[in-house]
Enzyme design. Structure first.
Site, PDB file in Angstrom:
ATOM      1  N   GLY A 263       2.638   0.286  -8.688  1.00  0.00           N
ATOM      2  CA  GLY A 263       1.276   0.378  -7.958  1.00  0.00           C
ATOM      3  C   GLY A 263       1.549   1.021  -6.669  1.00  0.00           C
ATOM      4  CG  ASP A 264       2.919   1.320  -2.693  1.00  0.00           C
ATOM      5  OD1 ASP A 264       3.465   2.592  -2.424  1.00  0.00           O
ATOM      6  OD2 ASP A 264       2.408   0.756  -1.907  1.00  0.00           O
ATOM      7  CG  ASP A 265       5.391   5.412  -2.151  1.00  0.00           C
ATOM      8  OD1 ASP A 265       4.442   6.329  -2.742  1.00  0.00           O
ATOM      9  OD2 ASP A 265       5.492   5.029  -1.041  1.00  0.00           O
TER      10      ASP A 265
END
Length: 455
Positions: A263-265
């Site tokens: 959901g992120d990097d």
């Protein structure tokens, strides 16, 4: 020959030497890698930076793998018992098949945590099992909340020679509990990470599956000589701050052969936040990131920053694949960060369905508090991209430096981008940057002068 051209050519040469140096440095770890076997593993072998003379199984200490009984004290007892072997060949703790519910536990030196096939370590959702730990000195404040932070599920401090590995056993952070409360702003402490190793040397994290971390998955910080290899990292694409691997103020790190849905990097080298990171002054440097597959529709395959106030330098990124990911190798910084991102070498990217192929921003304005120094301007220079194929691209590039603090020495060569049906008319949005380009389609902005230069 222009100054920018010389900088690009110099970057190419120095990066080759830098990478050779890095491989030699990490080679000291590779020399130690051996096929190991522990009592209780039968004929199974595994690779590790060091084998262990002693071993025990979690059930030897009363562990119950029913997914309901807390094993927090069992893990602590087992590791404390095995610590006695640190000076006598070290020890392995074997987690057998089963579901082992636990709160956080601390590792020890000269130690291997081994997860057998079908072993699942389940993170407790009882907050009473999660102690608080000190704020990180290079951050000053908790990233979620100012009052402090929860311990990570697996935590290590001031250790030497630590291995977390297995037969693709699983760490399950049961993150939905934490995500819901975070979105409701119900925490006064920053959420736990799944694995955090601090002030340590010789770390290996390999051949396990990590799912649903409350926040970041793997966070080595203030550490050196690190191998992260063969991980499968999975979180819902809308889960908050579930970065895959974040080496933070670390030196000599190799991240390779991982599959990450986040959901992120997917991977984000960092080095501290604003004035706290500047004061602590420990850069992240000598990093190899290779053979990674990333899926992250709202974030980057690799993000450098935005917490980069101790500096980030000498990073090599190669042979990566991104699918349905917002951007490839992104640089995130802001006024107040200070320090630098420099000598970055990126090659051989295979990208499919991207919003941006190239993205740099100097206005990533998240700050721990209002006390940052507005005169602390970051230096972004020597950024080299080559040999990239991208399909289904919405924007080629968004390159935004800082007024009166331009990003320089950006070199882009041998890039082919096939645009999507939703392509925008302005493909290259460039402000306060300078550099050169060669053999790039579609044609770059005028700030990236088209030149012929050796790659």
């Amino acid at each position: 020959m222009s100054r920018t051209m010389k900088q690009c050519l110099h970057l190419g040469n120095t990066n080759v030497l830098g990478v050779i140096s890095l491989i030699i440095t990490l080679g000291s770890l590779n020399v130690k890698v051996a096929e190991c076997r522990a009592i209780g593993l039968g004929n199974s072998e595994y690779s590790a930076i060091n084998c262990r003379k002693h071993s025990a199984t979690l059930t030897d200490f009363g562990g119950v793998g029913d997914g309901k009984t807390s094993n927090t004290k069992i893990f602590a007892t087992a590791i404390a018992n095995l610590t006695q072997h640190a000076s006598d060949g070290g020890a392995t703790l074997i987690v057998p098949s089963g579901k082992w519910l636990t709160g956080p536990f601390n590792l020890t030196s000269h130690f291997t945590l081994f997860l057998q096939k079908d072993a699942v370590i389940l993170a407790s959702q009882d907050e009473k099992e999660w102690p608080s730990v000190a704020l990180l000195p290079s951050y000053g404040k908790g990233r979620d909340a100012p009052d402090g932070r929860f311990s990570s599920l697996i935590f290590g401090y001031n250790l030497t020679d630590v291995v977390i590995t297995g037969q693709n056993g699983t760490l399950d952070g049961q993150g939905s509990y934490w995500w819901v409360k975070f979105k409701k702003k119900e925490f006064t402490l920053t959420r736990p990470y799944m694995i955090e190793i601090m002030f340590s040397d010789q770390i290996q994290i390999s051949n396990i599956t990590l799912i649903n971390s409350p926040s970041w998955f793997v966070h080595p910080i203030y550490s050196s000589n690190i191998i992260v290899s063969g991980l499968t990292i999975l979180a819902p694409i809308d889960s908050p701050n579930t970065d895959g691997v974040n080496p933070d103020s670390c030196t000599n790190t190799r991240i390779e052969d991982c599959y990450i849905v986040s959901g992120d990097d997917c991977i984000s080298p960092k080095s501290g936040w604003d004035n706290y990171g500047v004061k602590f002054g420990k850069p992240t440097k000598n990093i190899i990131i290779r053979r990674i597959t990333c899926i992250s529709p709202d974030s980057a395959m690799v993000a450098l920053g935005s917490e980069m106030s101790g500096g980030i330098e000498d990073i090599r990124v190669e042979d990566l694949t991104a699918i349905d990911t917002q951007s490839a190798v992104r640089i995130k910084t802001a006024v107040g960060r200070g320090a630098y991102v420099k000598n970055i070498y990126v090659r051989n990217l295979n990208l499919n369905t991207m919003k941006y192929v190239f993205w740099m921003t100097g206005s990533y304005g998240s700050h721990p508090d209002p006390e940052f120094d507005p005169k602390a301007l970051p230096v972004i220079s020597g950024i080299n991209y080559k040999d990239i194929v991208a399909k289904n691209v919405t924007y080629a590039a968004r390159l935004e430096g800082i007024p009166n603090d331009p990003f320089t020495g950006i070199c882009i060569s041998n890039v082919t981008m096939e645009l999507s049906k939703e392509q925008h008319k302005l493909q290259w949005n460039c402000t306060d940057i300078s550099g050169v380009s060669n053999n790039v389609t579609p044609t770059p902005c005028e700030e990236l002068q088209q030149k012929v230069f050796m790659n």
